[in-house]
Structure formats: C-alpha cells, structure tokens
Design a protein around this motif. Structure first.
Motif, PDB file in Angstrom:
ATOM      1  N   GLU A   1     -14.235  24.266 -48.230  1.00 27.86           N
ATOM      2  CA  GLU A   1     -15.490  24.217 -49.024  1.00 27.86           C
ATOM      3  C   GLU A   1     -15.384  25.781 -49.625  1.00 27.86           C
ATOM      4  O   GLU A   1     -15.792  26.563 -49.099  1.00 27.86           O
ATOM      5  CB  GLU A   1     -16.696  24.177 -48.049  1.00 27.86           C
ATOM      6  CG  GLU A   1     -18.111  24.152 -48.878  1.00 27.86           C
ATOM      7  CD  GLU A   1     -19.324  23.771 -48.209  1.00 27.86           C
ATOM      8  OE1 GLU A   1     -20.253  24.066 -48.799  1.00 27.86           O
ATOM      9  OE2 GLU A   1     -19.234  23.426 -47.001  1.00 27.86           O
TER      10      GLU A   1
ATOM     11  N   GLU B   1      -8.810  27.772 -50.067  1.00 24.07           N
ATOM     12  CA  GLU B   1      -8.745  26.999 -48.515  1.00 24.07           C
ATOM     13  C   GLU B   1      -8.256  27.481 -47.476  1.00 24.07           C
ATOM     14  O   GLU B   1      -6.989  28.119 -47.739  1.00 24.07           O
ATOM     15  CB  GLU B   1      -8.239  25.528 -49.022  1.00 24.07           C
ATOM     16  CG  GLU B   1      -8.912  24.684 -50.132  1.00 24.07           C
ATOM     17  CD  GLU B   1      -8.251  23.306 -50.210  1.00 24.07           C
ATOM     18  OE1 GLU B   1      -7.267  22.855 -49.583  1.00 24.07           O
ATOM     19  OE2 GLU B   1      -8.702  22.725 -51.079  1.00 24.07           O
TER      20      GLU B   1
ATOM     21  N   ARG C   1     -21.810  24.390 -41.118  1.00 26.41           N
ATOM     22  CA  ARG C   1     -22.262  24.884 -42.510  1.00 26.41           C
ATOM     23  C   ARG C   1     -21.207  25.421 -43.339  1.00 26.41           C
ATOM     24  O   ARG C   1     -21.132  26.108 -44.291  1.00 26.41           O
ATOM     25  CB  ARG C   1     -23.039  26.154 -41.997  1.00 26.41           C
ATOM     26  CG  ARG C   1     -22.700  27.283 -41.228  1.00 26.41           C
ATOM     27  CD  ARG C   1     -23.565  28.312 -40.767  1.00 26.41           C
ATOM     28  NE  ARG C   1     -24.268  29.006 -41.925  1.00 26.41           N
ATOM     29  CZ  ARG C   1     -23.702  30.103 -42.603  1.00 26.41           C
ATOM     30  NH1 ARG C   1     -22.573  30.613 -41.899  1.00 26.41           N
ATOM     31  NH2 ARG C   1     -24.467  30.662 -43.271  1.00 26.41           N
ATOM     32  N   SER C   2     -19.919  25.469 -42.572  1.00 31.04           N
ATOM     33  CA  SER C   2     -18.875  26.192 -43.329  1.00 31.04           C
ATOM     34  C   SER C   2     -17.454  25.626 -43.295  1.00 31.04           C
ATOM     35  O   SER C   2     -16.701  25.677 -42.683  1.00 31.04           O
ATOM     36  CB  SER C   2     -18.728  27.581 -42.949  1.00 31.04           C
ATOM     37  OG  SER C   2     -17.771  28.219 -43.708  1.00 31.04           O
ATOM     38  N   SER C   3     -17.304  24.341 -44.020  1.00 24.71           N
ATOM     39  CA  SER C   3     -16.068  23.637 -43.871  1.00 24.71           C
ATOM     40  C   SER C   3     -15.146  24.577 -44.425  1.00 24.71           C
ATOM     41  O   SER C   3     -15.180  25.234 -45.364  1.00 24.71           O
ATOM     42  CB  SER C   3     -16.166  22.353 -44.679  1.00 24.71           C
ATOM     43  OG  SER C   3     -14.896  21.893 -44.811  1.00 24.71           O
TER      44      SER C   3
ATOM     45  N   ASP D   1     -17.139  26.834 -52.368  1.00 20.32           N
ATOM     46  CA  ASP D   1     -18.642  27.243 -52.581  1.00 20.32           C
ATOM     47  C   ASP D   1     -19.078  28.181 -51.516  1.00 20.32           C
ATOM     48  O   ASP D   1     -19.841  29.230 -51.680  1.00 20.32           O
ATOM     49  CB  ASP D   1     -19.392  26.121 -53.033  1.00 20.32           C
ATOM     50  CG  ASP D   1     -19.123  25.565 -54.503  1.00 20.32           C
ATOM     51  OD1 ASP D   1     -18.339  26.243 -55.120  1.00 20.32           O
ATOM     52  OD2 ASP D   1     -19.628  24.394 -54.721  1.00 20.32           O
ATOM     53  N   LYS D   2     -18.782  27.821 -50.426  1.00 18.66           N
ATOM     54  CA  LYS D   2     -19.296  28.314 -49.227  1.00 18.66           C
ATOM     55  C   LYS D   2     -18.633  29.736 -49.000  1.00 18.66           C
ATOM     56  O   LYS D   2     -19.158  30.773 -48.826  1.00 18.66           O
ATOM     57  CB  LYS D   2     -19.369  27.569 -47.835  1.00 18.66           C
ATOM     58  CG  LYS D   2     -19.719  28.282 -46.629  1.00 18.66           C
ATOM     59  CD  LYS D   2     -20.992  28.871 -46.774  1.00 18.66           C
ATOM     60  CE  LYS D   2     -22.045  27.801 -46.408  1.00 18.66           C
ATOM     61  NZ  LYS D   2     -23.512  28.328 -46.284  1.00 18.66           N
TER      62      LYS D   2
END
Length: 356
Positions: A326, A180, A321-323, A328-329
């Motif tokens: 996240e 993260e 689109r990109s927390s 996975d992103k």
C-alpha cells in the motif's frame, strides 16, 4: 563570523550523522558554516552521499586512522590558529575546550547521550571531558530531556546556558522513493549492550507464531557480533527465517524493509533509526522504555510494552493498517515524520545557538 562544527570522532554514529545533516541544513539557509572532521570519517560520509556541492565548506583533517591526539594537534594548527576572534566552534562530541584557552575562541557544545549525564568518572573519559568543558562553554545544547533536567539540577550555576534540542533528531530533507516493500522486519544498529538484542531474539519466535512468512534481518557491527551470530544460527536451526548481514547502507536496507525494531532497554528517544525508518515509510516497533514515548503518536510508530504482552495486537495492527503493497500508507507515514524530523525550526535553533 564563521561557524565551525567540529566532529572529534573517527567512526559514524547517530551524533555524527545528525550534525552532518545540521551542517547541510545550515548551508542551505546561507550560513557561513564549515564542517571539520578527520579524513577517515569523511571517507565514510562520501561513500553514502554526494558531497561535491559542500566541498568548499568541509575541512578535512588528514588522518587515515583515528587518533584523538593527532586530530587535536592538526585541528589547532590548521584551523583554530587561523580563525578570527569572532568565530564560533561547536563540538557535538569530545569538546577540545583546553585548546580554546590558548586562542580564546568561543565554543558551544552538545550533549548527545540519551542516558548518561556528564560527570567526573574514572570509567568514562568522554563524560569527564564534557563535564569539565561545560564550565567554559558559551552555550550547551542537550539532546535528551531527562539529561537536560538532571544536568541542570546537578549544576544550577550554569542553567542559563543550557538549551533543549527541539523535536529529537534531525534528518536532512531528501526525496523518498516510495516503493512496494517485501515482508521484511529489520534490526538496524550497533551490536552493543542495552541495544535490546536479547529482546529481539525473544521477539522473533513470538512473531513467527502470530504471523507467518516474515523474514528477519539484522544489520550492524559491534562487540556483540559473535553473540548475534550464535543466536541467529540457533534460530535458523529451528526454521526461523533470520539473517545477519553485518553493516548495511541504511537507505538500501529501508527500501526493502516493512517494519524496523528499536529495542533499546534504557530509552529509544530520540533514536535516528526510528526517524529514518518513518521517513522511508516503514512501520517501527519501539520498546516502551524510559522516555521513548516522547516520539509521540506519529503515523507508523508502535510502542511495545517491556513484558511483550501487547505484541500480538501490534503485529495485527501493522498487518491490518499497513499492507506492504500500500503505497499511500507509506506516503502517510513518511509525511507525518517529515514535519518532526526534517523541520526548518530545528535549523533555526542551531542558528541561534551559534550566535554570540
């Protein structure tokens, strides 16, 4: 036949890092390749990488402080004079072509500039050296497509030995620790003219108006250090969360960075920082200057117009689109970049370039 990559430089920059990675990539493919560099540069690489597995193929020229004249003398005496007639030498920077008149060894070279074509110039010894060396080099690798085109037109008689580097820069494949990322935006690079520092200081207050709770960090050193420190202090006095850290180890920086700026005003392509950031899963904002769009539509890359009018839409897109939580992103961005910047084809290109 032995192949030698000779780095005639005392400091670490994009070209030095790229050819250190090319050296490792060639070794992984079983090539009989050696890296020649001064001790002062090797010490920097050793501080950031474990080099034990490559030690037998690294030739260190003993220099505690950089001196091009001492390097040339020791390289000629300890390396070139002991080489065989079928050995090939490659110069990413500052080709010592005049030494090859004595030992008659073939050499190839790279033109690593993104916006300066080699020419005879009283203002630049480096460009003049590359220009003259071009007539004697066996093959010439050219990084930037615009330089490739302009140099070919400038010297049509040597066009047959000019080759275009594929896919921009190269990063030696490594394991990425996906984690993260805090809401940090970072500028990473040399603090010099044309690197976009003035654009950066325009962007920070604009982004603060669009999205709160973002921290801005600047990493690097150079002639504009005082200019940076002055602007940082002024922004901090206006309650902008911005900090200057000097030089930072890029792997540590990227592990704690959400988005990276690449703001060179002439061209960004093929900036190593962009590739490293994407491989680490960071979003990247690239100033749309020159041939910067040659990076293509990779996941995580955003082209900012030079008038900054699309800044709000880009920041909104990054947020949506990109927390920063996240994972996975981050993996999607990284894997998209691996195909371009850690490609086996890049190493195959240099294998062929070094052939007789």
């Amino acid at each position: 036949m032995k192949k030698f990559i000779v780095i005639v430089s005392g400091a670490v920059g994009g070209a030095e890092k790229r050819f250190f990675d090319v050296f490792r990539g060639l070794l992984e493919q079983g090539e009989n390749v050696f890296l020649v560099l001064p001790t002062c540069l090797l010490d920097v690489f050793q501080s950031e990488n474990s080099l034990d597995k490559y030690s037998e193929n690294i030739i260190s020229i003993e220099l505690n402080h950089w001196s091009p004249i001492k390097f040339a003398y020791k390289f000629f005496k300890n390396v070139l004079c002991k080489s065989s007639s079928d050995d090939v030498f490659h110069y990413p920077l500052n080709p010592l072509f005049f030494l090859h008149f004595i030992k008659l060894r073939k050499f190839t070279m790279s033109l690593c500039h993104c916006y300066s074509t080699p020419k005879l110039s009283l203002k630049s010894k480096g460009l003049s050296l590359q220009f003259v060396a071009s007539f004697f080099a066996h093959k010439i690798d050219i990084l930037n497509p615009i330089i490739f085109e302009s140099f070919g037109k400038q010297l049509p008689k040597i066009q047959n030995k000019l080759f275009q580097t594929p896919g921009g820069t190269y990063i030696f494949p490594s394991t990425v620790a996906y984690q993260e990322k805090p809401r940090n935006f970072a500028f990473i690079g040399r603090l010099e003219k044309n690197k976009g520092l003035d654009v950066l200081f325009d962007l920070i207050p604009l982004i603060d108006e669009i999205e709160k709770n973002i921290a801005f960090h600047i990493y690097g050193d150079g002639s504009l250090k005082q200019y940076v420190e002055s602007n940082v202090n002024e922004l901090r006095s206006k309650n902008h969360n911005v900090n200057y850290h000097g030089y930072g180890k890029i792997s540590d920086v990227l592990n704690n960075t959400w988005c990276v700026f690449s703001l060179q005003t002439i061209t960004n392509y093929p900036s190593r920082v962009v590739a490293e950031s994407l491989l680490n899963g960071c979003e990247v904002i690239v100033l749309d200057s020159g041939d910067s769009c040659n990076f293509g539509d990779l996941e995580g890359i955003h082209y900012l117009s030079q008038n900054l009018t699309d800044l709000e839409s880009i920041i909104t897109e990054i947020k949506d689109r990109s927390s920063y939580l996240e994972i996975d992103k981050l993996k999607l961005i990284s894997k998209s970049a691996q195909g371009q910047f850690s490609s086996r084809d890049y190493i195959s290109y240099f294998q062929k370039l070094f052939e007789h």
